[in-house]
Scaffold this active site. Structure first.
Site, PDB file in Angstrom:
ATOM      1  N   GLU A 127      -6.932 -13.614   0.111  1.00  0.00           N
ATOM      2  CA  GLU A 127      -7.603 -12.267   0.059  1.00  0.00           C
ATOM      3  C   GLU A 127      -7.074 -11.288  -0.916  1.00  0.00           C
ATOM      4  OE1 GLU A 127      -8.126 -12.618   4.920  1.00  0.00           O
ATOM      5  OE2 GLU A 127      -6.614 -11.114   4.247  1.00  0.00           O
ATOM      6  N   PRO A 128      -7.836 -10.117  -1.163  1.00  0.00           N
ATOM      7  CA  PRO A 128      -7.575  -9.610  -2.074  1.00  0.00           C
ATOM      8  C   PRO A 128      -5.966  -8.758  -2.122  1.00  0.00           C
ATOM      9  CG  PRO A 128      -9.742  -8.869  -1.527  1.00  0.00           C
ATOM     10  CD  PRO A 128      -9.027  -9.852  -0.538  1.00  0.00           C
ATOM     11  N   SER A 132      -0.444 -16.503  -1.354  1.00  0.00           N
ATOM     12  CA  SER A 132       0.130 -17.823  -0.912  1.00  0.00           C
ATOM     13  C   SER A 132       0.646 -17.598   0.519  1.00  0.00           C
ATOM     14  CB  SER A 132       1.406 -18.547  -1.937  1.00  0.00           C
ATOM     15  OG  SER A 132       0.927 -18.518  -2.987  1.00  0.00           O
ATOM     16  N   GLU A 241      -4.230 -30.900  -1.746  1.00  0.00           N
ATOM     17  CA  GLU A 241      -4.719 -30.239  -2.780  1.00  0.00           C
ATOM     18  C   GLU A 241      -3.666 -30.075  -3.924  1.00  0.00           C
ATOM     19  OE1 GLU A 241      -6.256 -25.307  -3.525  1.00  0.00           O
ATOM     20  OE2 GLU A 241      -5.748 -26.137  -1.725  1.00  0.00           O
ATOM     21  N   ARG A 242      -2.258 -29.785  -3.430  1.00  0.00           N
ATOM     22  CA  ARG A 242      -1.459 -29.543  -4.517  1.00  0.00           C
ATOM     23  C   ARG A 242      -1.148 -31.070  -5.380  1.00  0.00           C
ATOM     24  NH1 ARG A 242       2.210 -26.533  -0.013  1.00  0.00           N
ATOM     25  NH2 ARG A 242       1.297 -24.678  -0.339  1.00  0.00           N
ATOM     26  N   ARG A 267      -6.186 -36.361 -40.067  1.00  0.00           N
ATOM     27  CA  ARG A 267      -6.223 -35.294 -40.818  1.00  0.00           C
ATOM     28  C   ARG A 267      -5.036 -35.421 -41.723  1.00  0.00           C
ATOM     29  NH1 ARG A 267      -8.715 -30.401 -42.271  1.00  0.00           N
ATOM     30  NH2 ARG A 267      -7.125 -28.863 -42.366  1.00  0.00           N
ATOM     31  N   GLN A 335      -1.333 -26.663 -31.307  1.00  0.00           N
ATOM     32  CA  GLN A 335      -0.423 -26.404 -32.591  1.00  0.00           C
ATOM     33  C   GLN A 335      -0.611 -27.535 -33.415  1.00  0.00           C
ATOM     34  OE1 GLN A 335       1.445 -23.650 -32.824  1.00  0.00           O
ATOM     35  NE2 GLN A 335       2.442 -24.082 -34.594  1.00  0.00           N
ATOM     36  N   LEU A 336      -0.798 -28.653 -33.085  1.00  0.00           N
ATOM     37  CA  LEU A 336      -0.904 -29.664 -34.016  1.00  0.00           C
ATOM     38  C   LEU A 336      -2.400 -29.861 -34.640  1.00  0.00           C
ATOM     39  CD1 LEU A 336       1.497 -32.801 -32.401  1.00  0.00           C
ATOM     40  CD2 LEU A 336       1.811 -31.302 -34.497  1.00  0.00           C
ATOM     41  N   GLY A 362      -3.149 -23.307  -5.556  1.00  0.00           N
ATOM     42  CA  GLY A 362      -2.704 -24.405  -4.575  1.00  0.00           C
ATOM     43  C   GLY A 362      -1.340 -23.959  -4.125  1.00  0.00           C
TER      44      GLY A 362
END
Length: 380
Positions: A127-128, A132, A241-242, A267, A335-336, A362
């Protein structure tokens, strides 16, 4: 039990073929559109993927949490994304409560057609003014004859804009966890509206919405299980879910490592491939190490849950460990990749954005750490 069996390898092959033919050529378009097409749900059902983890008695394909995890792993490793998992498999959080406690009528009306790809469901809890703390939710449903009158709001609802129905957590009783129920609210319900679509940092192909309930009249027959029993149903499914988010985290890291390894081999800088640099090789080892540790631990917890063991603290720690590994790996991958890694056309850029939600959805990492501490008796 094992993740590696001939049957599960065949399942991986099916998922990979589906992603290569029905997802990868179109994912960038879906990201720009802000949603996946409804037809994709039917295609996933026809491919035998949408019903994995649901009993054949309710219209599913059978299988257990391990099979669901295999589907999640391979969907991302084949070139999908955690955002795609959220959009296409949102029924994984919308349906289990109905399949478990909803009765034949609700199963026939919502579970079967959703697993057939005909309907899209969502789960509305957040909810707004709260996240959790599910026991403190304020959206209220008051019995009025053969209906409930629902008033309140929900936010950050995955697939909320496209959903044909929303499994909604409401307060039907006194304050606290004992007064929470689950109601299935259909799209056409008077007084129920999608307030707005929400724009996000990542998961662009997964629509997210804010929902409003103003004297929404919901038939009492849409109550899932007994009144005031919703909190227990939610807590049981939160574990699954977790773990799904934990699997998404290490699978995303695996995919980014694969993409990065190909990049540093191709590269060249100053006349030598990037992979020839000691610093780059050591970073690749660090990435691999983080992935291996997270995958091994999460899989072990998945197996424990699939066997019916009570491992709430371990689920929390598994998710947090996988998220931390993913954070490290996606950052290193960008980064790479150098400047290209910052470009929208780079797949690692999408994973970098998508992965940020995994430590929030979650149950935020901080909330899960505290829950694990309490479960293990680390209290004053």
């Amino acid at each position: 039990m094992s993740f590696e069996t001939p049957e599960r390898q065949a399942l991986r092959d099916s998922v990979r073929a589906f992603v290569e033919h029905r997802v990868r050529p179109y994912l960038a378009d879906w990201e720009r559109a802000g949603e996946v097409p409804r037809s994709l749900h039917r295609e996933a059902a026809d491919a035998g993927l949408l019903g994995i983890g649901f009993d054949e008695k309710v219209g599913g394909e059978g299988g257990d949490l391990v099979d669901v995890s295999v589907v999640t792993e391979e969907l991302i490793r084949a070139g999908g994304s955690s955002g795609l998992v959220a959009a296409l498999f949102t029924h994984g959080i919308a349906l289990p409560h109905i399949a478990e406690a909803g009765g034949d009528e609700l199963i026939d009306r919502f579970v079967r057609p959703t697993l057939a790809g005909e309907l899209i469901g969502a789960l509305a809890v957040t909810e707004p003014d709260g996240g959790s703390d599910v026991a403190a939710l304020r959206t209220r449903a008051v019995r009025d004859g053969d209906h409930y009158l629902v008033n309140g709001a929900k936010t950050y609802i995955t697939s909320g804009a496209r959903a044909d129905f929303v499994t909604t957590a409401v307060r039907t009783g006194e304050p606290g966890w004992g007064g929470v129920s689950l109601l299935v609210v259909e799209r056409a319900t008077p007084g129920f509206t999608v307030s707005r679509r929400l724009e996000k940092m990542g998961w662009h192909c997964s629509d997210t919405a804010e929902l409003s309930f103003v004297d929404a009249r919901v038939p009492a027959r849409n109550l899932v299980g007994a009144q005031d029993s919703g909190f227990a149903h939610l807590m049981r499914q939160f574990q699954v879910e977790r773990l799904s988010l934990a699997v998404q985290a290490y699978a995303t890291a695996e995919r980014c490592l694969e993409l990065t390894l190909a990049w540093v081999r191709d590269r060249s800088t100053f006349g030598r491939p990037l992979v020839s640099r000691q610093l780059v090789r050591h970073r690749l080892v660090e990435m691999t190490q983080q992935i291996e540790l997270a995958r091994t631990y999460v899989r072990s917890v998945v197996l424990d849950v699939a066997e019916g063991k009570e491992v709430v603290a371990q689920v929390c720690m598994a998710k947090n460990a996988a998220v931390r590994a993913c954070d490290f790996v996606v950052d290193a991958a960008v980064q790479l990749h150098g400047g290209f890694g910052y470009m929208r056309e780079a797949e690692v850029e999408r994973h970098y954005r998508d992965s940020r939600i995994l430590g929030i959805g979650g149950g935020a990492s901080e909330v899960l750490a505290d829950l694990a501490a309490r479960r293990m008796g680390y209290t004053a």
